[in-house]
Design a protein around this motif. Structure first.
Motif, PDB file in Angstrom:
ATOM      1  N   ASP A 145       1.150  40.329   5.099  1.00 42.59           N
ATOM      2  CA  ASP A 145       0.788  39.080   5.763  1.00 42.59           C
ATOM      3  C   ASP A 145      -0.719  38.831   5.607  1.00 42.59           C
ATOM      4  OD1 ASP A 145      -0.271  37.643   8.356  1.00 42.59           O
ATOM      5  OD2 ASP A 145       1.849  37.104   8.183  1.00 42.59           O
ATOM      6  N   GLU A 146      -1.071  37.725   4.988  1.00 40.04           N
ATOM      7  CA  GLU A 146      -2.471  37.415   4.697  1.00 40.04           C
ATOM      8  C   GLU A 146      -3.301  37.262   5.978  1.00 40.04           C
ATOM      9  OE1 GLU A 146      -5.064  33.959   2.497  1.00 40.04           O
ATOM     10  OE2 GLU A 146      -3.076  34.420   1.705  1.00 40.04           O
ATOM     11  N   ASN A 147      -2.717  36.655   7.008  1.00 46.08           N
ATOM     12  CA  ASN A 147      -3.441  36.501   8.271  1.00 46.08           C
ATOM     13  C   ASN A 147      -3.760  37.856   8.894  1.00 46.08           C
ATOM     14  OD1 ASN A 147      -3.463  33.670   8.206  1.00 46.08           O
ATOM     15  ND2 ASN A 147      -1.437  33.576   9.140  1.00 46.08           N
ATOM     16  N   MET A 148      -2.818  38.798   8.811  1.00 47.17           N
ATOM     17  CA  MET A 148      -3.056  40.124   9.373  1.00 47.17           C
ATOM     18  C   MET A 148      -4.073  40.891   8.534  1.00 47.17           C
ATOM     19  SD  MET A 148      -1.572  40.078  12.176  1.00 47.17           S
ATOM     20  CE  MET A 148      -1.942  41.729  12.699  1.00 47.17           C
ATOM     21  N   ASP A 149      -4.074  40.656   7.230  1.00 48.57           N
ATOM     22  CA  ASP A 149      -5.081  41.287   6.372  1.00 48.57           C
ATOM     23  C   ASP A 149      -6.474  40.809   6.774  1.00 48.57           C
ATOM     24  OD1 ASP A 149      -5.795  42.971   4.096  1.00 48.57           O
ATOM     25  OD2 ASP A 149      -6.383  41.081   3.142  1.00 48.57           O
ATOM     26  N   ASN A 150      -6.621  39.516   6.984  1.00 50.16           N
ATOM     27  CA  ASN A 150      -7.900  38.963   7.425  1.00 50.16           C
ATOM     28  C   ASN A 150      -8.285  39.494   8.803  1.00 50.16           C
ATOM     29  OD1 ASN A 150      -8.097  37.457   5.067  1.00 50.16           O
ATOM     30  ND2 ASN A 150      -7.179  35.640   5.984  1.00 50.16           N
ATOM     31  N   GLU A 151      -7.306  39.588   9.690  1.00 46.40           N
ATOM     32  CA  GLU A 151      -7.548  40.105  11.040  1.00 46.40           C
ATOM     33  C   GLU A 151      -7.975  41.576  10.984  1.00 46.40           C
ATOM     34  OE1 GLU A 151      -7.589  39.816  15.323  1.00 46.40           O
ATOM     35  OE2 GLU A 151      -7.763  38.402  13.672  1.00 46.40           O
ATOM     36  N   GLU A 185      -9.522  43.106   8.482  1.00 41.04           N
ATOM     37  CA  GLU A 185     -10.891  43.169   7.963  1.00 41.04           C
ATOM     38  C   GLU A 185     -11.903  42.769   9.024  1.00 41.04           C
ATOM     39  OE1 GLU A 185     -11.818  44.659   5.323  1.00 41.04           O
ATOM     40  OE2 GLU A 185      -9.828  44.885   4.433  1.00 41.04           O
ATOM     41  N   ARG A 186     -11.569  41.761   9.815  1.00 38.42           N
ATOM     42  CA  ARG A 186     -12.467  41.312  10.885  1.00 38.42           C
ATOM     43  C   ARG A 186     -12.660  42.420  11.922  1.00 38.42           C
ATOM     44  NH1 ARG A 186     -12.423  39.627  15.773  1.00 38.42           N
ATOM     45  NH2 ARG A 186     -10.179  39.599  16.048  1.00 38.42           N
ATOM     46  N   LYS A 187     -11.563  43.011  12.382  1.00 41.46           N
ATOM     47  CA  LYS A 187     -11.634  44.065  13.389  1.00 41.46           C
ATOM     48  C   LYS A 187     -12.327  45.314  12.844  1.00 41.46           C
ATOM     49  CE  LYS A 187      -7.472  42.662  15.888  1.00 41.46           C
ATOM     50  NZ  LYS A 187      -7.834  42.699  17.287  1.00 41.46           N
ATOM     51  N   TYR A 188     -11.984  45.707  11.630  1.00 37.24           N
ATOM     52  CA  TYR A 188     -12.582  46.892  11.023  1.00 37.24           C
ATOM     53  C   TYR A 188     -14.090  46.698  10.857  1.00 37.24           C
ATOM     54  CZ  TYR A 188     -13.343  50.755   7.801  1.00 37.24           C
ATOM     55  OH  TYR A 188     -13.803  51.895   7.204  1.00 37.24           O
ATOM     56  N   SER A 189     -14.499  45.546  10.362  1.00 35.32           N
ATOM     57  CA  SER A 189     -15.925  45.252  10.174  1.00 35.32           C
ATOM     58  C   SER A 189     -16.673  45.273  11.494  1.00 35.32           C
ATOM     59  CB  SER A 189     -16.108  43.889   9.501  1.00 35.32           C
ATOM     60  OG  SER A 189     -15.577  43.920   8.205  1.00 35.32           O
ATOM     61  N   PHE A 190     -16.058  44.737  12.535  1.00 33.62           N
ATOM     62  CA  PHE A 190     -16.671  44.750  13.862  1.00 33.62           C
ATOM     63  C   PHE A 190     -16.936  46.183  14.320  1.00 33.62           C
ATOM     64  CE2 PHE A 190     -16.242  45.089  18.479  1.00 33.62           C
ATOM     65  CZ  PHE A 190     -17.261  44.252  18.887  1.00 33.62           C
ATOM     66  N   LEU A 191     -15.942  47.057  14.159  1.00 37.54           N
ATOM     67  CA  LEU A 191     -16.110  48.452  14.564  1.00 37.54           C
ATOM     68  C   LEU A 191     -17.137  49.178  13.701  1.00 37.54           C
ATOM     69  CD1 LEU A 191     -12.386  49.451  15.162  1.00 37.54           C
ATOM     70  CD2 LEU A 191     -14.165  49.212  16.897  1.00 37.54           C
ATOM     71  N   LEU A 192     -17.133  48.893  12.431  1.00 38.08           N
ATOM     72  CA  LEU A 192     -17.977  49.604  11.482  1.00 38.08           C
ATOM     73  C   LEU A 192     -19.461  49.194  11.576  1.00 38.08           C
ATOM     74  CD1 LEU A 192     -17.599  51.717   9.247  1.00 38.08           C
ATOM     75  CD2 LEU A 192     -17.401  49.844   7.633  1.00 38.08           C
ATOM     76  N   LYS A 193     -19.747  48.032  12.115  1.00 36.29           N
ATOM     77  CA  LYS A 193     -21.121  47.523  12.057  1.00 36.29           C
ATOM     78  C   LYS A 193     -22.131  48.419  12.784  1.00 36.29           C
ATOM     79  CE  LYS A 193     -21.067  44.361  15.971  1.00 36.29           C
ATOM     80  NZ  LYS A 193     -21.194  42.994  16.402  1.00 36.29           N
ATOM     81  N   ASN A 194     -21.678  49.200  13.762  1.00 38.71           N
ATOM     82  CA  ASN A 194     -22.607  50.071  14.489  1.00 38.71           C
ATOM     83  C   ASN A 194     -22.486  51.530  14.066  1.00 38.71           C
ATOM     84  OD1 ASN A 194     -23.741  48.032  16.131  1.00 38.71           O
ATOM     85  ND2 ASN A 194     -21.871  48.027  17.338  1.00 38.71           N
ATOM     86  N   ILE A 195     -21.759  51.789  12.998  1.00 36.01           N
ATOM     87  CA  ILE A 195     -21.563  53.142  12.510  1.00 36.01           C
ATOM     88  C   ILE A 195     -22.394  53.324  11.242  1.00 36.01           C
ATOM     89  CG2 ILE A 195     -19.850  54.783  11.620  1.00 36.01           C
ATOM     90  CD1 ILE A 195     -19.422  54.051  14.551  1.00 36.01           C
ATOM     91  N   HIS A 196     -23.007  54.471  11.102  1.00 39.27           N
ATOM     92  CA  HIS A 196     -23.823  54.760   9.918  1.00 39.27           C
ATOM     93  C   HIS A 196     -23.188  55.911   9.143  1.00 39.27           C
ATOM     94  CE1 HIS A 196     -26.817  52.055  11.488  1.00 39.27           C
ATOM     95  NE2 HIS A 196     -26.745  52.693  12.638  1.00 39.27           N
ATOM     96  N   LEU A 197     -22.596  55.593   7.998  1.00 37.31           N
ATOM     97  CA  LEU A 197     -21.996  56.604   7.127  1.00 37.31           C
ATOM     98  C   LEU A 197     -22.986  56.990   6.043  1.00 37.31           C
ATOM     99  CD1 LEU A 197     -18.453  55.038   6.632  1.00 37.31           C
ATOM    100  CD2 LEU A 197     -19.059  56.956   8.102  1.00 37.31           C
ATOM    101  N   ASN A 198     -22.979  58.257   5.685  1.00 33.81           N
ATOM    102  CA  ASN A 198     -23.812  58.723   4.570  1.00 33.81           C
ATOM    103  C   ASN A 198     -23.056  58.574   3.268  1.00 33.81           C
ATOM    104  OD1 ASN A 198     -25.901  59.433   6.261  1.00 33.81           O
ATOM    105  ND2 ASN A 198     -25.145  61.509   6.536  1.00 33.81           N
TER     106      ASN A 198
END
Length: 114
Positions: free
Chosen positions: A93-99, A101-114
């Motif tokens: 489902d394209e809408n769920m794929d977009n959702e 990515e939105r949720k994952y990006s939100f969580l990842l924005k404050n995480i620092h990976l090496n």
């Protein structure tokens, strides 16, 4: 939560840090899985936790615990993914794929990976 791969196996690179956005505990089967993104294409996958060392539990207190099957299955999930429809996502489902990515990006924005 940040995990570091202990092994090089298909989908994982030894020593690489992975952002974990879910833990699935199957007490009845004696298994624990981490939800991460596969290196090759970014697909979310469940990988056996035994392949990782724990590096950081950033924001773990904001995760939700859900028990199923009389407590034999426990799911630890960031609050952003509690109501996420993985079935629709896995059906393409394209809408769920977009959702996702939105949720994952939100969580990842404050995480620092090496």
């Amino acid at each position: 939560m940040i995990l570091v791969a202990k092994d090089s196996i298909p989908g994982l690179q030894k020593g690489k840090e992975y952002f974990c956005f879910g833990i699935n505990i199957f007490i009845d089967m004696g298994l624990v899985f981490a939800l991460i993104r596969r290196d090759i294409d970014g697909t979310p996958i469940l990988e056996d936790i035994k392949h990782f060392d724990l590096k950081d539990v950033n924001n773990f207190s904001e995760w939700v615990v859900e028990k199923k099957y009389n407590g034999l299955r426990i799911f630890l999930t960031p609050k952003e993914f509690v109501d996420f429809d993985w079935d629709l996502y896995n059906d393409g489902d394209e809408n769920m794929d977009n959702e996702f990515e939105r949720k994952y990006s939100f969580l990842l924005k404050n995480i620092h990976l090496n």
